[in-house]
Enzyme design. Structure first.
Site, PDB file in Angstrom:
ATOM      1  N   CYS A   1       0.862  -1.177   0.000  1.00  0.00           N
ATOM      2  CA  CYS A   1       0.000   0.000   0.000  1.00  0.00           C
ATOM      3  C   CYS A   1       0.900   1.229   0.000  1.00  0.00           C
ATOM      4  O   CYS A   1       2.118   1.116   0.161  1.00  0.00           O
ATOM      5  CB  CYS A   1      -0.937  -0.010   1.205  1.00  0.00           C
ATOM      6  SG  CYS A   1      -2.332   1.141   1.038  1.00  0.00           S
TER       7      CYS A   1
ATOM      8  N   LYS B   1     -12.450  -4.994   2.277  1.00  0.00           N
ATOM      9  CA  LYS B   1     -11.885  -4.124   3.302  1.00  0.00           C
ATOM     10  C   LYS B   1     -12.835  -2.947   3.519  1.00  0.00           C
ATOM     11  O   LYS B   1     -13.061  -2.141   2.619  1.00  0.00           O
ATOM     12  CB  LYS B   1     -10.500  -3.620   2.874  1.00  0.00           C
ATOM     13  CG  LYS B   1      -9.805  -2.754   3.925  1.00  0.00           C
ATOM     14  CD  LYS B   1      -8.424  -2.345   3.441  1.00  0.00           C
ATOM     15  CE  LYS B   1      -7.710  -1.474   4.461  1.00  0.00           C
ATOM     16  NZ  LYS B   1      -6.377  -1.045   3.993  1.00  0.00           N
TER      17      LYS B   1
ATOM     18  N   GLU C   1     -16.763  -7.355  -4.780  1.00  0.00           N
ATOM     19  CA  GLU C   1     -15.344  -7.040  -4.618  1.00  0.00           C
ATOM     20  C   GLU C   1     -14.486  -8.302  -4.678  1.00  0.00           C
ATOM     21  O   GLU C   1     -13.449  -8.340  -5.354  1.00  0.00           O
ATOM     22  CB  GLU C   1     -15.118  -6.320  -3.289  1.00  0.00           C
ATOM     23  CG  GLU C   1     -15.611  -4.884  -3.254  1.00  0.00           C
ATOM     24  CD  GLU C   1     -14.664  -3.921  -3.958  1.00  0.00           C
ATOM     25  OE1 GLU C   1     -13.634  -4.371  -4.495  1.00  0.00           O
ATOM     26  OE2 GLU C   1     -14.964  -2.717  -3.973  1.00  0.00           O
TER      27      GLU C   1
ATOM     28  N   LYS D   1     -11.561  -7.822   6.139  1.00  0.00           N
ATOM     29  CA  LYS D   1     -11.014  -6.919   7.160  1.00  0.00           C
ATOM     30  C   LYS D   1     -12.014  -5.797   7.416  1.00  0.00           C
ATOM     31  O   LYS D   1     -12.460  -5.154   6.458  1.00  0.00           O
ATOM     32  CB  LYS D   1      -9.684  -6.343   6.666  1.00  0.00           C
ATOM     33  CG  LYS D   1      -9.018  -5.371   7.636  1.00  0.00           C
ATOM     34  CD  LYS D   1      -7.746  -4.803   7.036  1.00  0.00           C
ATOM     35  CE  LYS D   1      -7.082  -3.836   8.019  1.00  0.00           C
ATOM     36  NZ  LYS D   1      -5.880  -3.204   7.458  1.00  0.00           N
TER      37      LYS D   1
ATOM     38  N   SER E   1      -6.585  -3.915  14.665  1.00  0.00           N
ATOM     39  CA  SER E   1      -5.946  -3.288  15.822  1.00  0.00           C
ATOM     40  C   SER E   1      -6.904  -2.966  16.961  1.00  0.00           C
ATOM     41  O   SER E   1      -6.615  -3.247  18.130  1.00  0.00           O
ATOM     42  CB  SER E   1      -5.215  -2.028  15.378  1.00  0.00           C
ATOM     43  OG  SER E   1      -6.102  -1.114  14.735  1.00  0.00           O
TER      44      SER E   1
END
Length: 331
Positions: free
Chosen positions: A120, A201, A239, A254, A280
């Site tokens: 990324c 995502k 997607e 995610k 996270s």
């Protein structure tokens, strides 16, 4: 037939029996451990919002690798925090970029440890977005230029593969990114390097601590024009289907915890391995509650990881990986 002939509790009468009939479980072989590397020397800095997770300079990385490999973890997901940033994210695809240097460092010492390179631009751009910025000619408004971004993402993937990355994991959510990266890898002879695509995502609030860790918060606007709306489920299949057609080898969902229905849907509709990313904030919430004595951390994490497997995940990216591996070993 029904009660009293049928008694479902019969199969729960002892720990041994419950183990025999257990339908789902995770093992250390399912776990992928994220690592954050940075330039400099002598650096092992705990990320304030992610207790137990650190930034490492290469000279301090060896101790973390030794522990990780010793626990039986076979794959890491590598994130880099660069020294400098610019509008194009140049350090993402430089031969001496931090991810490239760290990959060579790791593969020289632990050739059998799988290095998965996050592909990324957000950590490397001064604006913090995952693609290049284009200013609309009539409004002057800043927009993400999808097609220009693909070229730089492909360059990044090739540079990571040349450094020794075993798997490319593009997380940018640009349209056509898998095709662009697959084409570039094949043209450079990396036909056998798989792509672990961040296929589904979401534009999630669960990423907050990661942006602290990767220094990647966008400097303006948000990522909702390229990451998915959390309210959408059918869109996830579109997607994922795009990425499958373009050559993805594995499909990431995610975040994971609030999206187990999506994990199951992707698993049921595609025959590629599915990866759950236990992100996270999912990690940090558990750590905060455990630190306050409100929950049993081991029990909560074990239940959560097992839930990902039950939902259909074949692999789990998680900051809990080392603890989970210790618990599996009975430590």
């Amino acid at each position: 037939m029904s009660f009293p002939i049928v008694r479902n509790r019969r199969l729960r009468t002892s720990g041994a029996l419950r183990n025999l009939v257990r339908e789902h479980a995770y093992t250390v072989n399912d776990l992928i451990y994220p690592l954050f590397v940075t330039h400099g020397t002598g650096i092992k800095e705990e990320i304030p919002s992610m207790p137990g997770v650190y930034h490492y300079s290469l000279d301090r990385l060896q101790e973390e690798l030794e522990e990780t490999v010793g626990l039986g973890i076979q794959a890491i997901l590598l994130f880099g925090v660069p020294e400098t940033k610019d509008a194009q994210g140049t350090s993402a695809f430089e031969d001496q970029g931090i991810v490239q240097e760290a990959t060579r460092f790791i593969k020289e010492r632990y050739p059998d440890l799988l290095v998965i390179a996050d592909t990324c631009l957000c950590q490397f751009t001064d604006h913090g977005h995952c693609g290049m910025i284009h200013h609309h000619p009539s409004t002057g408004r800043a927009e993400i230029d999808n097609d220009t971004s693909l070229e730089l993402l492909a360059r990044t993937a090739v540079s990571q593969a040349k450094a020794g990355a075993d798997i490319i994991a593009p997380s940018n959510m640009m349209d056509g990114y898998v095709h662009a990266i697959r084409t570039a890898l094949d043209e450079e002879g990396f036909h056998h390097t798989p792509i672990m695509a961040y296929s589904v995502k979401y534009a999630s609030a669960f990423y907050g601590p990661f942006r602290d860790a990767a220094h990647s918060a966008p400097q303006f606007g948000d990522r909702k024009t390229y990451q998915m709306d959390p309210a959408n489920a059918r869109e996830a299949l579109r997607e994922a289907d795009s990425d499958v057609v373009e050559g993805a080898d594995m499909l990431i969902v995610k975040p994971a915890l609030a999206y187990m229905d999506i994990i199951r849907s992707v698993k049921d509709n595609f025959d590629l391995p599915v990866v759950a990313y236990n992100v996270s904030a999912e990690y940090s919430m558990v750590k905060a509650a455990a630190a306050n004595g409100w929950i049993d951390e081991k029990a909560i994490v074990t239940e959560t990881l097992t839930g990902f497997k039950r939902a259909g995940a074949d692999m789990i990216i998680t900051y809990h990986a080392k603890d989970a591996a210790r618990w599996q070993k009975g430590e």
